[in-house]
Design a protein around this motif. Structure first.
Motif, PDB file in Angstrom:
ATOM      1  N   ARG A  98       5.346   8.633   0.648  1.00  0.00           N
ATOM      2  CA  ARG A  98       4.236   9.400   1.220  1.00  0.00           C
ATOM      3  C   ARG A  98       3.051   8.469   1.465  1.00  0.00           C
ATOM      4  N   GLY A  99       2.506   8.544   2.670  1.00  0.00           N
ATOM      5  CA  GLY A  99       1.331   7.757   3.013  1.00  0.00           C
ATOM      6  C   GLY A  99       1.621   6.301   3.319  1.00  0.00           C
ATOM      7  N   ALA A 100       2.889   5.977   3.648  1.00  0.00           N
ATOM      8  CA  ALA A 100       3.237   4.574   3.897  1.00  0.00           C
ATOM      9  C   ALA A 100       4.315   4.474   4.976  1.00  0.00           C
ATOM     10  N   GLY A 101       4.446   3.289   5.537  1.00  0.00           N
ATOM     11  CA  GLY A 101       5.537   2.917   6.429  1.00  0.00           C
ATOM     12  C   GLY A 101       5.834   3.883   7.555  1.00  0.00           C
ATOM     13  N   GLU A 102       7.117   4.013   7.853  1.00  0.00           N
ATOM     14  CA  GLU A 102       7.559   4.849   8.964  1.00  0.00           C
ATOM     15  C   GLU A 102       7.192   6.314   8.750  1.00  0.00           C
ATOM     16  N   ASN A 132      14.460  -2.872  12.646  1.00  0.00           N
ATOM     17  CA  ASN A 132      15.842  -2.655  12.243  1.00  0.00           C
ATOM     18  C   ASN A 132      16.716  -3.096  13.418  1.00  0.00           C
ATOM     19  N   LEU A 133      17.587  -4.057  13.196  1.00  0.00           N
ATOM     20  CA  LEU A 133      18.387  -4.626  14.287  1.00  0.00           C
ATOM     21  C   LEU A 133      19.224  -3.605  15.036  1.00  0.00           C
ATOM     22  N   ASN A 134      19.600  -2.527  14.367  1.00  0.00           N
ATOM     23  CA  ASN A 134      20.386  -1.468  15.016  1.00  0.00           C
ATOM     24  C   ASN A 134      19.519  -0.311  15.501  1.00  0.00           C
ATOM     25  N   SER A 135      18.204  -0.489  15.459  1.00  0.00           N
ATOM     26  CA  SER A 135      17.245   0.550  15.867  1.00  0.00           C
ATOM     27  C   SER A 135      17.404   1.834  15.063  1.00  0.00           C
ATOM     28  N   CYS A 136      17.830   1.702  13.800  1.00  0.00           N
ATOM     29  CA  CYS A 136      17.913   2.849  12.897  1.00  0.00           C
ATOM     30  C   CYS A 136      16.551   3.063  12.240  1.00  0.00           C
ATOM     31  N   PHE A 137      16.181   4.309  12.017  1.00  0.00           N
ATOM     32  CA  PHE A 137      15.023   4.552  11.167  1.00  0.00           C
ATOM     33  C   PHE A 137      15.394   4.088   9.760  1.00  0.00           C
ATOM     34  N   ASN A 138      14.432   3.510   9.056  1.00  0.00           N
ATOM     35  CA  ASN A 138      14.677   2.924   7.738  1.00  0.00           C
ATOM     36  C   ASN A 138      14.519   3.957   6.619  1.00  0.00           C
ATOM     37  N   TRP A 139      15.330   4.997   6.667  1.00  0.00           N
ATOM     38  CA  TRP A 139      15.276   6.078   5.687  1.00  0.00           C
ATOM     39  C   TRP A 139      15.681   5.619   4.292  1.00  0.00           C
ATOM     40  N   PHE A 140      16.217   4.434   4.182  1.00  0.00           N
ATOM     41  CA  PHE A 140      16.709   3.900   2.908  1.00  0.00           C
ATOM     42  C   PHE A 140      15.764   2.866   2.307  1.00  0.00           C
ATOM     43  N   GLU A 141      14.658   2.574   2.959  1.00  0.00           N
ATOM     44  CA  GLU A 141      13.691   1.586   2.475  1.00  0.00           C
ATOM     45  C   GLU A 141      12.508   2.302   1.820  1.00  0.00           C
ATOM     46  N   SER A 142      12.275   2.026   0.537  1.00  0.00           N
ATOM     47  CA  SER A 142      11.216   2.739  -0.187  1.00  0.00           C
ATOM     48  C   SER A 142       9.850   2.578   0.472  1.00  0.00           C
ATOM     49  N   GLY A 143       9.569   1.437   1.053  1.00  0.00           N
ATOM     50  CA  GLY A 143       8.283   1.232   1.704  1.00  0.00           C
ATOM     51  C   GLY A 143       8.106   2.034   2.976  1.00  0.00           C
ATOM     52  N   ASP A 144       9.199   2.537   3.547  1.00  0.00           N
ATOM     53  CA  ASP A 144       9.131   3.322   4.772  1.00  0.00           C
ATOM     54  C   ASP A 144       9.226   4.820   4.543  1.00  0.00           C
ATOM     55  N   ILE A 145       9.587   5.221   3.340  1.00  0.00           N
ATOM     56  CA  ILE A 145       9.754   6.655   3.091  1.00  0.00           C
ATOM     57  C   ILE A 145       8.755   7.223   2.083  1.00  0.00           C
TER      58      ILE A 145
END
Length: 152
Positions: free
Chosen positions: A111-115, A96-109
């Motif tokens: 269960r059992g995936a991403g961030e 994330n260019l702004n170093s934000c956690f990607n709480w809005f990206e389905s692949g990162d939120i």
């Protein structure tokens, strides 16, 4: 308010914990799992922290690093004072260019995936290494880090 929350959640140091002079440092940990979210892991463990103490997961806001978030909030000071282990996940600008956690990206939120899975793996590593109390694991954050607390 923060102090009252810490006292309520963690207790006043808890049985067997005697804070010592501060010599511990914020340390990067690698090899905590598959890390599908490509996050960095930083931890702080007060000197002499016994097993069975709480674990706090504190996630920074956009444009921050783990160290900057700690410097601005004093989480390591609170860990020393109240006797808990501290986990500070850190986003990378490649995610994330702004170093934000990607709480809005389905692949990162999901269960059992991403961030979300990366933070879980970090938490599991802390519990395993330190014998943290599994019933007293708390998440907090600022901005995107606060949004990510809803995920974890």
């Amino acid at each position: 308010m923060l102090l009252a929350l810490l006292v309520a959640l963690l207790g006043a140091g808890g049985p067997g914990f005697v804070p010592e002079a501060r010599a511990a440092t914020l340390t990067e940990v690698t090899g905590f799992g598959t890390n599908p979210g490509n996050l960095r892991m930083f931890r702080y463990v007060p000197d002499g922290l016994p097993a069975g103490r709480p674990l706090v997961v504190a996630m920074h806001g956009c444009t921050q690093s783990a160290a900057a978030y700690d410097a601005e909030t004093g989480w390591t000071k609170w860990a020393d004072q109240w006797g808990f282990a501290l986990l500070l996940p850190q986003q990378q600008s490649g995610n994330n260019l702004n170093s934000c956690f990607n709480w809005f990206e389905s692949g990162d939120i999901r269960r059992g995936a991403g961030e979300a899975l990366s933070v879980k793996q970090m938490t599991d590593r802390m519990k395993s290494d330190l014998g943290s109390d599994s019933a007293r694991v708390y998440a907090t954050g600022l901005s995107a880090g606060a949004a990510m607390t809803n995920v974890v």
